[in-house]
Write a protein that holds these residues in place. Sequence first.
Motif, PDB file in Angstrom:
ATOM      1  N   ALA A   1      -2.147 -19.917 -73.761  1.00 32.68           N
ATOM      2  CA  ALA A   1      -1.805 -19.713 -72.219  1.00 32.68           C
ATOM      3  C   ALA A   1      -0.521 -20.508 -71.882  1.00 32.68           C
ATOM      4  O   ALA A   1      -0.153 -21.391 -72.379  1.00 32.68           O
ATOM      5  CB  ALA A   1      -2.908 -20.326 -71.520  1.00 32.68           C
ATOM      6  N   LYS A   2      -0.047 -20.043 -70.781  1.00 33.13           N
ATOM      7  CA  LYS A   2       1.030 -20.549 -70.413  1.00 33.13           C
ATOM      8  C   LYS A   2       1.508 -20.778 -68.729  1.00 33.13           C
ATOM      9  O   LYS A   2       0.508 -20.157 -68.353  1.00 33.13           O
ATOM     10  CB  LYS A   2       2.314 -19.494 -70.827  1.00 33.13           C
ATOM     11  N   LYS A   3       2.225 -21.635 -68.680  1.00 36.38           N
ATOM     12  CA  LYS A   3       2.501 -21.843 -67.012  1.00 36.38           C
ATOM     13  C   LYS A   3       4.211 -22.057 -67.050  1.00 36.38           C
ATOM     14  O   LYS A   3       4.616 -22.694 -67.806  1.00 36.38           O
ATOM     15  CB  LYS A   3       1.838 -23.138 -66.611  1.00 36.38           C
ATOM     16  N   SER A   4       4.700 -21.794 -65.997  1.00 32.88           N
ATOM     17  CA  SER A   4       6.113 -21.687 -65.849  1.00 32.88           C
ATOM     18  C   SER A   4       6.353 -23.282 -65.431  1.00 32.88           C
ATOM     19  O   SER A   4       5.527 -23.887 -64.561  1.00 32.88           O
ATOM     20  CB  SER A   4       6.807 -21.091 -64.687  1.00 32.88           C
ATOM     21  N   ILE A   5       7.546 -23.795 -65.925  1.00 32.82           N
ATOM     22  CA  ILE A   5       7.671 -25.339 -65.682  1.00 32.82           C
ATOM     23  C   ILE A   5       9.207 -25.429 -65.548  1.00 32.82           C
ATOM     24  O   ILE A   5       9.926 -24.617 -65.705  1.00 32.82           O
ATOM     25  CB  ILE A   5       7.153 -26.341 -66.647  1.00 32.82           C
TER      26      ILE A   5
ATOM     27  N   THR B   1      -8.846 -12.207 -64.291  1.00 32.74           N
ATOM     28  CA  THR B   1      -8.642 -10.852 -63.644  1.00 32.74           C
ATOM     29  C   THR B   1      -9.904 -10.071 -63.741  1.00 32.74           C
ATOM     30  O   THR B   1     -10.875 -10.325 -64.450  1.00 32.74           O
ATOM     31  CB  THR B   1      -7.435 -10.016 -64.245  1.00 32.74           C
ATOM     32  N   ASN B   2     -10.186  -9.005 -62.906  1.00 35.59           N
ATOM     33  CA  ASN B   2     -11.314  -8.153 -63.005  1.00 35.59           C
ATOM     34  C   ASN B   2     -11.366  -7.374 -64.260  1.00 35.59           C
ATOM     35  O   ASN B   2     -12.635  -7.007 -64.957  1.00 35.59           O
ATOM     36  CB  ASN B   2     -11.245  -7.157 -61.798  1.00 35.59           C
TER      37      ASN B   2
ATOM     38  N   ASP C   1       0.567 -14.155 -69.816  1.00 33.19           N
ATOM     39  CA  ASP C   1       0.305 -15.948 -69.608  1.00 33.19           C
ATOM     40  C   ASP C   1      -1.039 -16.152 -70.276  1.00 33.19           C
ATOM     41  O   ASP C   1      -1.121 -17.348 -70.671  1.00 33.19           O
ATOM     42  CB  ASP C   1       0.131 -15.954 -68.060  1.00 33.19           C
ATOM     43  N   GLN C   2      -2.004 -15.187 -70.690  1.00 34.86           N
ATOM     44  CA  GLN C   2      -3.018 -15.493 -71.687  1.00 34.86           C
ATOM     45  C   GLN C   2      -3.214 -14.405 -72.635  1.00 34.86           C
ATOM     46  O   GLN C   2      -3.033 -13.117 -72.474  1.00 34.86           O
ATOM     47  CB  GLN C   2      -4.457 -15.368 -70.630  1.00 34.86           C
ATOM     48  N   LEU C   3      -3.080 -14.866 -73.811  1.00 38.81           N
ATOM     49  CA  LEU C   3      -3.463 -14.056 -75.025  1.00 38.81           C
ATOM     50  C   LEU C   3      -4.312 -14.472 -75.736  1.00 38.81           C
ATOM     51  O   LEU C   3      -4.367 -16.038 -76.121  1.00 38.81           O
ATOM     52  CB  LEU C   3      -1.994 -13.936 -75.855  1.00 38.81           C
ATOM     53  N   TYR C   4      -5.309 -13.714 -76.338  1.00 37.74           N
ATOM     54  CA  TYR C   4      -6.397 -14.150 -77.316  1.00 37.74           C
ATOM     55  C   TYR C   4      -6.423 -13.241 -78.550  1.00 37.74           C
ATOM     56  O   TYR C   4      -6.696 -12.145 -78.414  1.00 37.74           O
ATOM     57  CB  TYR C   4      -7.572 -14.048 -76.691  1.00 37.74           C
ATOM     58  N   VAL C   5      -6.159 -13.902 -79.719  1.00 36.76           N
ATOM     59  CA  VAL C   5      -6.483 -12.978 -80.899  1.00 36.76           C
ATOM     60  C   VAL C   5      -7.573 -13.460 -81.622  1.00 36.76           C
ATOM     61  O   VAL C   5      -7.902 -14.617 -81.988  1.00 36.76           O
ATOM     62  CB  VAL C   5      -5.036 -13.435 -81.743  1.00 36.76           C
TER      63      VAL C   5
ATOM     64  N   SER D   1      -5.898  -9.512 -73.409  1.00 37.09           N
ATOM     65  CA  SER D   1      -5.313 -10.159 -72.489  1.00 37.09           C
ATOM     66  C   SER D   1      -5.435  -9.535 -71.076  1.00 37.09           C
ATOM     67  O   SER D   1      -6.107  -8.538 -71.231  1.00 37.09           O
ATOM     68  CB  SER D   1      -3.896  -9.908 -72.855  1.00 37.09           C
ATOM     69  N   PRO D   2      -5.234 -10.262 -70.064  1.00 39.04           N
ATOM     70  CA  PRO D   2      -5.392  -9.607 -68.903  1.00 39.04           C
ATOM     71  C   PRO D   2      -4.213  -8.316 -68.926  1.00 39.04           C
ATOM     72  O   PRO D   2      -3.245  -8.470 -69.526  1.00 39.04           O
ATOM     73  CB  PRO D   2      -4.574 -10.756 -67.738  1.00 39.04           C
ATOM     74  N   PRO D   3      -4.482  -7.570 -68.081  1.00 42.42           N
ATOM     75  CA  PRO D   3      -3.553  -6.187 -67.738  1.00 42.42           C
ATOM     76  C   PRO D   3      -2.056  -6.688 -67.547  1.00 42.42           C
ATOM     77  O   PRO D   3      -1.820  -7.555 -66.621  1.00 42.42           O
ATOM     78  CB  PRO D   3      -4.114  -5.492 -66.548  1.00 42.42           C
ATOM     79  N   ASN D   4      -0.944  -6.109 -68.259  1.00 47.23           N
ATOM     80  CA  ASN D   4       0.219  -6.454 -67.995  1.00 47.23           C
ATOM     81  C   ASN D   4       0.633  -8.074 -67.725  1.00 47.23           C
ATOM     82  O   ASN D   4       1.324  -8.293 -66.689  1.00 47.23           O
ATOM     83  CB  ASN D   4       0.525  -5.830 -66.565  1.00 47.23           C
ATOM     84  N   SER D   5       0.147  -8.866 -68.625  1.00 44.60           N
ATOM     85  CA  SER D   5       0.565 -10.088 -68.501  1.00 44.60           C
ATOM     86  C   SER D   5       0.375 -10.949 -69.722  1.00 44.60           C
ATOM     87  O   SER D   5      -0.456 -10.275 -70.649  1.00 44.60           O
ATOM     88  CB  SER D   5      -0.594 -10.749 -67.495  1.00 44.60           C
TER      89      SER D   5
END
Length: 387
Positions: free
Chosen positions: A180-184, A335-336, A358-362, A352-356
Amino acid sequence: MQINVKKEDIVSALNITLGIVEKRNTMDILANVLFDVNDGGLNLTATDLTSEVTTSCSLIDISSTGKTTISARKLNELCRLTSDGEEINISMSREKINIKTKNGKYSLSTLPSENFPIFDNEDSNSTLSILGSDLKDLITSTSFAIDSTGWRDWLQGLFLSAANGELTAVGTDAARLAIAKKSIDPSISFSGVVPRKSINEISRFLSEISGDVEFEIMNSSVVLTANNLIFKSKLIEGGKNLTYFLSVVPTGDCSILECNIKELSEMLSRISVVSSDNKFNEIYLNASSNNFKASANTRNSEQAEEFVNSKLQGEEFEAVINGSMLKDALNHIKTNDCHISFFGPDKVILISPPNSKDQLYVIQPVAPVNISKPSSSSPESAGDDKD
């Protein structure tokens, strides 16, 4: 040493320390809290040698200063069981802590403050200021994947990296990977692996904090500063860097399945009633152009099969996956809908959420897709009764 303090204030401060205090330890003093009364007020510190927390407590008045260590749990229980709103007098004489309330008085043994282990301060290269709720979201989205088997030390914690304007958290147990990522602020740079227990404590503290916190990772420790709290923890040595973790995320041609998370999660819960009897909670997945099927069977010839509406981009695919791991990933996507990407037989699956990104699960498949699986049927016949 002599002070007067409100019951609610000291109980609140002691509660912060209790998660660090060891219930079982090899050193008696680790069951104690460092009780430091100075001209600025009361500071309480607890440690388990891997982590340390310091917090302050408001006082009604200070008659004299001093420092000692007291059993954290006994002091907390005595103060907690005092009537609400009551003023508590705490003093020290002859190596004992004396506690006086409206109707009672108590005496607790102490250990010398000189023997209490305190973390050394490290120089910080950069300090990140971040909204506490954002940091907690990052931790919650990834910490569930931290290994709990003790297989390798560096898998027993959460990898955190600040680089190129992103704060990235990575949890993995070698069978799955959560990112997971956040902009800083792009000027912030640090990385390290924070132990599971320390991550749990940080998450607990963040639940009670509103507004920004300061977070920094040094050569061998991590520090969280917020309001009247300073939490420190040693880092796990070794491990991998961010480039390694990102290299595990599959890329290239794939089939992408789009599903409603609520519908998919509910389906997996029902299928898991049967599949949970299997060692790895194996669920067989089959995606076609019109629907997505999950099924399972057991050695006792029990079977489960269900369909859910979906959209498929690319070729049809089959896979066998740990149902619990898939549900864990879905539970942390806000997301839904979600995307499930399939890169080929025996390859890892990406959620992952669609078109994102910021969250990736492998997730690693449990077994090749040619294992014994439930007999196939159409969506129309899945609900039919058969004699």
